[in-house]
Design a protein around this motif. Structure first.
Motif, PDB file in Angstrom:
ATOM      1  N   SER A  19       0.847  -1.192   0.000  1.00 48.98           N
ATOM      2  CA  SER A  19       0.000   0.000   0.000  1.00 48.98           C
ATOM      3  C   SER A  19       0.885   1.245   0.000  1.00 48.98           C
ATOM      4  CB  SER A  19      -0.908  -0.001   1.233  1.00 48.98           C
ATOM      5  OG  SER A  19      -0.119   0.005   2.408  1.00 48.98           O
ATOM      6  N   LEU A  20       0.337   2.335  -0.506  1.00 47.25           N
ATOM      7  CA  LEU A  20       1.077   3.592  -0.529  1.00 47.25           C
ATOM      8  C   LEU A  20       1.339   4.064   0.891  1.00 47.25           C
ATOM      9  CD1 LEU A  20      -0.562   5.684  -3.389  1.00 47.25           C
ATOM     10  CD2 LEU A  20       1.647   4.570  -3.394  1.00 47.25           C
ATOM     11  N   GLN A  21       2.577   4.397   1.176  1.00 49.58           N
ATOM     12  CA  GLN A  21       2.983   4.951   2.464  1.00 49.58           C
ATOM     13  C   GLN A  21       3.936   6.101   2.163  1.00 49.58           C
ATOM     14  OE1 GLN A  21       4.690   1.811   4.782  1.00 49.58           O
ATOM     15  NE2 GLN A  21       2.841   0.591   4.728  1.00 49.58           N
ATOM     16  N   ILE A  22       3.405   7.180   1.654  1.00 52.17           N
ATOM     17  CA  ILE A  22       4.232   8.286   1.181  1.00 52.17           C
ATOM     18  C   ILE A  22       4.921   8.963   2.359  1.00 52.17           C
ATOM     19  CG2 ILE A  22       4.245  10.479  -0.046  1.00 52.17           C
ATOM     20  CD1 ILE A  22       1.733   9.423  -1.540  1.00 52.17           C
ATOM     21  N   SER A  23       6.245   8.974   2.311  1.00 50.84           N
ATOM     22  CA  SER A  23       7.043   9.651   3.336  1.00 50.84           C
ATOM     23  C   SER A  23       8.435   9.895   2.768  1.00 50.84           C
ATOM     24  CB  SER A  23       7.131   8.815   4.613  1.00 50.84           C
ATOM     25  OG  SER A  23       7.835   7.622   4.371  1.00 50.84           O
ATOM     26  N   PHE A  24       9.128  10.827   3.374  1.00 55.70           N
ATOM     27  CA  PHE A  24      10.493  11.123   2.950  1.00 55.70           C
ATOM     28  C   PHE A  24      11.427  11.011   4.135  1.00 55.70           C
ATOM     29  CE2 PHE A  24      14.088  13.971   2.644  1.00 55.70           C
ATOM     30  CZ  PHE A  24      14.672  13.530   1.470  1.00 55.70           C
ATOM     31  N   PHE A  28      16.515   7.434   2.437  1.00 56.76           N
ATOM     32  CA  PHE A  28      15.986   6.935   1.162  1.00 56.76           C
ATOM     33  C   PHE A  28      16.883   7.368   0.005  1.00 56.76           C
ATOM     34  CE2 PHE A  28      11.231   6.874   2.582  1.00 56.76           C
ATOM     35  CZ  PHE A  28      11.478   5.755   3.348  1.00 56.76           C
ATOM     36  N   LEU A  29      17.337   8.615   0.051  1.00 57.68           N
ATOM     37  CA  LEU A  29      18.208   9.131  -1.003  1.00 57.68           C
ATOM     38  C   LEU A  29      19.521   8.357  -1.045  1.00 57.68           C
ATOM     39  CD1 LEU A  29      18.913  11.223  -3.179  1.00 57.68           C
ATOM     40  CD2 LEU A  29      19.727  12.703  -1.329  1.00 57.68           C
ATOM     41  N   PHE A  30      20.128   8.133   0.111  1.00 59.80           N
ATOM     42  CA  PHE A  30      21.400   7.423   0.159  1.00 59.80           C
ATOM     43  C   PHE A  30      21.245   5.945  -0.206  1.00 59.80           C
ATOM     44  CE2 PHE A  30      22.188  11.040   3.054  1.00 59.80           C
ATOM     45  CZ  PHE A  30      23.150  11.659   2.282  1.00 59.80           C
ATOM     46  N   ASP A  31      20.141   5.332   0.219  1.00 68.08           N
ATOM     47  CA  ASP A  31      19.885   3.937  -0.155  1.00 68.08           C
ATOM     48  C   ASP A  31      19.690   3.808  -1.660  1.00 68.08           C
ATOM     49  OD1 ASP A  31      20.067   3.198   2.493  1.00 68.08           O
ATOM     50  OD2 ASP A  31      17.895   3.007   2.799  1.00 68.08           O
ATOM     51  N   ALA A  32      18.964   4.764  -2.253  1.00 71.28           N
ATOM     52  CA  ALA A  32      18.728   4.733  -3.700  1.00 71.28           C
ATOM     53  C   ALA A  32      20.040   4.926  -4.456  1.00 71.28           C
ATOM     54  CB  ALA A  32      17.718   5.811  -4.092  1.00 71.28           C
ATOM     55  N   LEU A  33      20.861   5.854  -4.014  1.00 73.51           N
ATOM     56  CA  LEU A  33      22.160   6.071  -4.663  1.00 73.51           C
ATOM     57  C   LEU A  33      23.057   4.848  -4.521  1.00 73.51           C
ATOM     58  CD1 LEU A  33      22.886   9.779  -3.714  1.00 73.51           C
ATOM     59  CD2 LEU A  33      22.514   8.852  -6.013  1.00 73.51           C
ATOM     60  N   ARG A  34      23.085   4.267  -3.346  1.00 73.19           N
ATOM     61  CA  ARG A  34      23.915   3.078  -3.121  1.00 73.19           C
ATOM     62  C   ARG A  34      23.485   1.937  -4.037  1.00 73.19           C
ATOM     63  NH1 ARG A  34      23.754   2.330   2.447  1.00 73.19           N
ATOM     64  NH2 ARG A  34      21.728   1.352   2.166  1.00 73.19           N
ATOM     65  N   ALA A  35      22.185   1.703  -4.135  1.00 73.07           N
ATOM     66  CA  ALA A  35      21.686   0.629  -4.996  1.00 73.07           C
ATOM     67  C   ALA A  35      21.966   0.942  -6.459  1.00 73.07           C
ATOM     68  CB  ALA A  35      20.190   0.427  -4.775  1.00 73.07           C
ATOM     69  N   GLY A  36      21.671   2.154  -6.878  1.00 67.68           N
ATOM     70  CA  GLY A  36      21.885   2.530  -8.275  1.00 67.68           C
ATOM     71  C   GLY A  36      23.343   2.431  -8.682  1.00 67.68           C
ATOM     72  N   PHE A 119      16.934   7.031  -9.295  1.00 70.70           N
ATOM     73  CA  PHE A 119      15.668   7.754  -9.242  1.00 70.70           C
ATOM     74  C   PHE A 119      14.488   6.796  -9.124  1.00 70.70           C
ATOM     75  CE2 PHE A 119      12.599  10.898 -11.266  1.00 70.70           C
ATOM     76  CZ  PHE A 119      12.493  11.664 -10.112  1.00 70.70           C
ATOM     77  N   VAL A 120      14.530   5.682  -9.843  1.00 73.07           N
ATOM     78  CA  VAL A 120      13.473   4.668  -9.734  1.00 73.07           C
ATOM     79  C   VAL A 120      13.379   4.158  -8.298  1.00 73.07           C
ATOM     80  CG1 VAL A 120      12.818   2.314 -10.409  1.00 73.07           C
ATOM     81  CG2 VAL A 120      13.549   3.935 -12.140  1.00 73.07           C
ATOM     82  N   ASP A 121      14.521   3.821  -7.715  1.00 71.01           N
ATOM     83  CA  ASP A 121      14.524   3.329  -6.333  1.00 71.01           C
ATOM     84  C   ASP A 121      14.056   4.405  -5.359  1.00 71.01           C
ATOM     85  OD1 ASP A 121      15.376   0.840  -7.130  1.00 71.01           O
ATOM     86  OD2 ASP A 121      17.478   1.183  -6.638  1.00 71.01           O
ATOM     87  N   PHE A 122      14.499   5.647  -5.578  1.00 66.31           N
ATOM     88  CA  PHE A 122      14.110   6.753  -4.703  1.00 66.31           C
ATOM     89  C   PHE A 122      12.598   6.961  -4.721  1.00 66.31           C
ATOM     90  CE2 PHE A 122      13.985  11.477  -3.891  1.00 66.31           C
ATOM     91  CZ  PHE A 122      14.337  11.395  -2.549  1.00 66.31           C
ATOM     92  N   ILE A 123      11.998   6.921  -5.892  1.00 63.04           N
ATOM     93  CA  ILE A 123      10.540   7.052  -6.001  1.00 63.04           C
ATOM     94  C   ILE A 123       9.858   5.917  -5.262  1.00 63.04           C
ATOM     95  CG2 ILE A 123       8.578   6.917  -7.618  1.00 63.04           C
ATOM     96  CD1 ILE A 123      10.355   8.461  -9.630  1.00 63.04           C
ATOM     97  N   ARG A 124      10.353   4.687  -5.438  1.00 58.73           N
ATOM     98  CA  ARG A 124       9.745   3.542  -4.746  1.00 58.73           C
ATOM     99  C   ARG A 124       9.862   3.697  -3.234  1.00 58.73           C
ATOM    100  NH1 ARG A 124      12.912  -0.612  -6.132  1.00 58.73           N
ATOM    101  NH2 ARG A 124      13.874  -0.734  -4.096  1.00 58.73           N
ATOM    102  N   ILE A 126      10.107   6.486  -1.467  1.00 59.91           N
ATOM    103  CA  ILE A 126       9.231   7.564  -0.998  1.00 59.91           C
ATOM    104  C   ILE A 126       7.758   7.140  -1.020  1.00 59.91           C
ATOM    105  CG2 ILE A 126       8.293   9.829  -1.625  1.00 59.91           C
ATOM    106  CD1 ILE A 126      11.102  10.641  -2.432  1.00 59.91           C
ATOM    107  N   MET A 127       7.346   6.468  -2.086  1.00 57.60           N
ATOM    108  CA  MET A 127       5.935   6.119  -2.249  1.00 57.60           C
ATOM    109  C   MET A 127       5.505   4.895  -1.453  1.00 57.60           C
ATOM    110  SD  MET A 127       4.893   8.533  -4.190  1.00 57.60           S
ATOM    111  CE  MET A 127       3.334   8.061  -4.860  1.00 57.60           C
ATOM    112  N   LEU A 128       6.418   3.922  -1.316  1.00 60.73           N
ATOM    113  CA  LEU A 128       6.036   2.654  -0.685  1.00 60.73           C
ATOM    114  C   LEU A 128       6.795   2.355   0.601  1.00 60.73           C
ATOM    115  CD1 LEU A 128       5.917   0.515  -3.950  1.00 60.73           C
ATOM    116  CD2 LEU A 128       3.982   1.518  -2.741  1.00 60.73           C
ATOM    117  N   GLY A 129       7.858   3.065   0.835  1.00 58.29           N
ATOM    118  CA  GLY A 129       8.662   2.813   2.035  1.00 58.29           C
ATOM    119  C   GLY A 129       9.530   1.576   1.932  1.00 58.29           C
ATOM    120  N   ILE A 130       9.620   0.980   0.726  1.00 66.13           N
ATOM    121  CA  ILE A 130      10.438  -0.222   0.547  1.00 66.13           C
ATOM    122  C   ILE A 130      11.490  -0.006  -0.529  1.00 66.13           C
ATOM    123  CG2 ILE A 130       8.706  -1.858   1.289  1.00 66.13           C
ATOM    124  CD1 ILE A 130       8.189  -2.334  -1.756  1.00 66.13           C
TER     125      ILE A 130
END
Length: 130
Positions: A19-24, A28-36, A119-124, A126-130
């Protein structure tokens, strides 16, 4: 733009399971960069360099190009889809996410693929918390 579009598609596909759990959160930014960064360097640059090393050529024929894309895409998709090896899911994820990142990495540059993937991971996140 490609990262944003793929990020929205990713969230839409995941909404069946989450379910959507929008939060910042800043992590999240560092996790997305690390994964990318890690995934694009390993699954695209390293595996493509391995393909070039195996063929001992920088100019691949058509068959070798197709095989190199499979080698760059499938391990990454299987890693993210490890909970179920449904061939339809693997094919869809390969075409929607793996192939665009591999094409970006090979046709544009690695930094573009890293940015779009992050960016794909960052959006995920923020929107889903996963």
């Amino acid at each position: 733009m490609i990262g944003g579009l793929l990020g929205c598609i990713n969230v839409f596909l995941a909404m069946n399971s989450y379910s959507l759990q929008i939060s910042f959160h800043l992590h999240f930014l560092f996790d997305a960069l690390r994964a990318g960064i890690f995934e694009e360097i390993f699954f695209r640059m390293f595996l493509f360099a391995l393909c070039l090393h195996i063929t001992q050529s920088t100019c691949l024929n058509h068959t070798q190009v197709i095989l190199s894309y499979f080698i760059m895409v499938l391990p990454h998709v299987l890693l993210h889809n490890s909970f179920s090896i449904d061939m339809m899911s693997v094919a869809i994820l390969s075409l929607l996410f793996g192939l665009p990142f591999a094409l970006m990495s090979r046709k544009i540059n690695l930094l573009t693929a890293i940015g779009a993937h992050s960016f794909v991971d960052f959006i995920r996140f923020i929107m889903l918390g996963i």
